[in-house]
Design a protein around this motif. Structure first.
Motif, PDB file in Angstrom:
ATOM      1  N   VAL A 279       0.646  -1.225   0.050  1.00 13.38           N
ATOM      2  CA  VAL A 279      -0.050   0.044   0.092  1.00 13.38           C
ATOM      3  C   VAL A 279       1.000   1.288  -0.075  1.00 13.38           C
ATOM      4  O   VAL A 279       0.396   2.354  -0.657  1.00 13.38           O
TER       5      VAL A 279
ATOM      6  N   GLU B   6      -6.567  -3.338  -0.791  1.00 12.90           N
ATOM      7  CA  GLU B   6      -5.466  -2.609  -1.785  1.00 12.90           C
ATOM      8  C   GLU B   6      -4.203  -3.246  -2.069  1.00 12.90           C
ATOM      9  O   GLU B   6      -3.600  -3.192  -2.830  1.00 12.90           O
TER      10      GLU B   6
ATOM     11  N   ARG C 219      -9.325  -2.715   4.480  1.00  9.34           N
ATOM     12  CA  ARG C 219      -9.116  -1.947   3.374  1.00  9.34           C
ATOM     13  C   ARG C 219      -7.705  -1.882   2.804  1.00  9.34           C
ATOM     14  O   ARG C 219      -7.388  -2.068   1.915  1.00  9.34           O
TER      15      ARG C 219
END
Length: 504
Positions: free
Chosen positions: A101, A366, A362
């Motif tokens: 990320v 990603e 989340r």
């Protein structure tokens, strides 16, 4: 008077020891050692009842009652390495997912959340983050525990994680100096060598440790790795290598990796290794999780493992091998770490940077990479688990993917050194013809046993989907699937959602 009968010397020796122990309550020998001056203890999975949220905080309170300022460590990294959630799998992202990320604000927030959990357990030192740069794709012990494969990426995330953990009121212990990322041997099982030139180690593996030092990290853990360019000894026992930490401005506590690991116990002996580590400049001796990683004389207990190291230090004082001054230097450093944790405890810690719960899902969404069409139909789902057995570092045997996927059955075929054809023949015989197959893998470099197994699976079940929880292959796999960059309960939930279209 001999050292073994001198209360002052015994207390000094105890003050630099950090053992593991068996059971979920404090054994009498541990309480006695704390009364004698023991630095503290390290928690492992066997110390934690994960069905009782009050158990570990109560244990921590009992140890703190026995000795105020006790150092209580826990090997909690998130992702594949967890003790607090060993039974079910971690609900925090792996370092590799955070590196994917590549948002240091998120990494810092993950550190704050990790610290919140550690603080709630009553522990005071998190054995995290990993600062190793995983430059060897076949590394058997680091892999997705590292933020990535470049010093720059790893360095910025190490600094962010250290900042988050320590803002959360917990001492961070960055590991494994001077780097375990270019090894092909697990130091739990043998003695790894790094054969890189000194200049490459300096440029590609040391910068993340410098980033941690610059971020004010409270402690650094050594590695049981021989860097050939620096000498013939593992870093834990090498005064030149540990001296490099001080030369780089580190003034905190140097903690050894566990002395029960075969890289020390098999090569030197835990007791002799402890003496050499103090002489080399280490401060706190992690004796480790009572185990059989290295050779022992028959069946031994947690007390036996502790006594072996303690008695070796006392004997070394008696015969003049170990100067009292070296123990006093180490003890002062350990006391300084204890003072740091006590001050942090009084100050409390941040619960989060923005007042919102940390969103692991989340991060995982990603981070994962999708290769081809990966939908899995409803109906009978079979998980074919081809992954290697969990290393001693990971410890947890939780398998959350089959639960998240609602698998009808799990076919386990860990390959190791076994013939892939024989393993796959047996595994495929257990899978119904109409079953939807999800293959779990974690070592898919070209030529690996798992790659050969996937080739067999592609012919037999071309509709199968691969979930790779390790590092991605440098080339295309024969089947579609996901590269998850980590294995955890949180990862399994996102994988199931991605494959089935239904949130878990």
């Amino acid at each position: 008077m001999s050292a073994s009968s001198d209360p002052g010397v015994r207390s000094l020796v105890a003050s630099v020891l950090w053992p593991g122990f068996s059971g979920r309550t404090a054994p009498d020998w541990l309480l006695h050692a704390l009364d004698e001056g023991l630095a503290g203890a390290v928690y492992f999975g066997q110390n934690i009842d994960q069905t009782d949220a009050a158990q570990l905080p109560a244990l921590s309170a009992r140890l703190r009652e026995a000795r105020p300022g006790v150092l209580l460590g826990i090997d909690e990294e998130g992702g594949p390495v967890t003790r607090l959630e060993a039974a079910t799998g971690s609900t925090l992202p792996s370092a590799s997912q955070l590196g994917r990320v590549d948002d240091t604000t998120i990494t810092r927030a993950a550190g704050v959340e990790l610290a919140r959990r550690v603080r709630a357990s009553g522990a005071t030192v998190a054995l995290a983050p990993v600062a190793d740069v995983n430059t060897n794709p076949r590394n058997p012990v680091i892999g997705t525990r590292a933020f990535g494969a470049t010093a720059e990426l790893v360095g910025r995330h190490v600094a962010a994680m250290v900042a988050g953990i320590q803002a959360g009121g917990i001492a961070a212990c960055v590991k494994h100096f001077p780097g375990h990322g270019d090894t092909a041997v697990d130091s739990h099982l043998g003695l790894p060598h790094v054969t890189l030139p000194a200049a490459v180690v300096e440029s590609e593996h040391l910068p993340p440790f410098q980033a941690a030092i610059d971020a004010g990290v409270a402690a650094v853990m050594t590695s049981h790795v021989v860097v050939d360019a620096f000498g013939d000894l593992p870093a834990t026992l090498d005064p030149r290598v540990l001296g490099m930490l001080r030369e780089r401005g580190f003034s905190g506590t140097i903690i050894t990796d566990a002395l029960d690991m075969a890289a020390i116990r098999a090569e030197f002996g835990a007791g002799a290794g402890a003496v050499r580590a103090i002489l080399a400049g280490a401060d706190l001796l992690c004796i480790g999780n009572p185990s059989d990683l290295g050779p022992k004389h028959g069946s031994t207990s947690d007390l036996d493992d502790y006594a072996e190291v303690r008695d070796a230090l006392l004997a070394a004082v008696d015969d003049g091998t170990l100067p009292i001054a070296a123990l006093e230097r180490a003890s002062r450093s350990v006391a300084g770490l204890s003072e740091w944790t006590e001050a942090a405890s009084r100050a409390g810690g941040a619960s989060s940077d923005d007042g919102e719960a940390f969103d692991t899902a989340r991060v995982v969404r990603e981070a994962i990479a999708v290769r081809g069409s990966v939908s899995v139909p409803a109906g009978d789902r079979v998980v074919l688990d081809l992954r290697d057995r969990a290393s001693a570092a990971v410890a947890s045997t939780a398998e959350p993917f089959s639960v998240a996927l609602g698998a009808e059955r799990v076919v386990a075929g860990p390959l190791g050194t076994r013939d892939a054809v024989a393993v796959m023949s047996d595994a495929l015989g257990q899978i119904p013809e109409d079953g939807a197959v999800i293959a779990l893998v974690d070592a898919v470099q070209p030529g690996s046993s798992q790659r050969r197994a996937l080739g067999i699976l592609a012919v037999a079940r071309p509709s199968a989907v691969v979930v790779n929880t390790g590092l991605p292959a440098p080339d295309a796999l024969v089947l579609p699937g996901l590269d998850t960059y980590g294995s955890s309960r949180a990862t399994a939930a996102v994988v199931a959602e991605t494959l089935t279209g239904v949130a878990v």
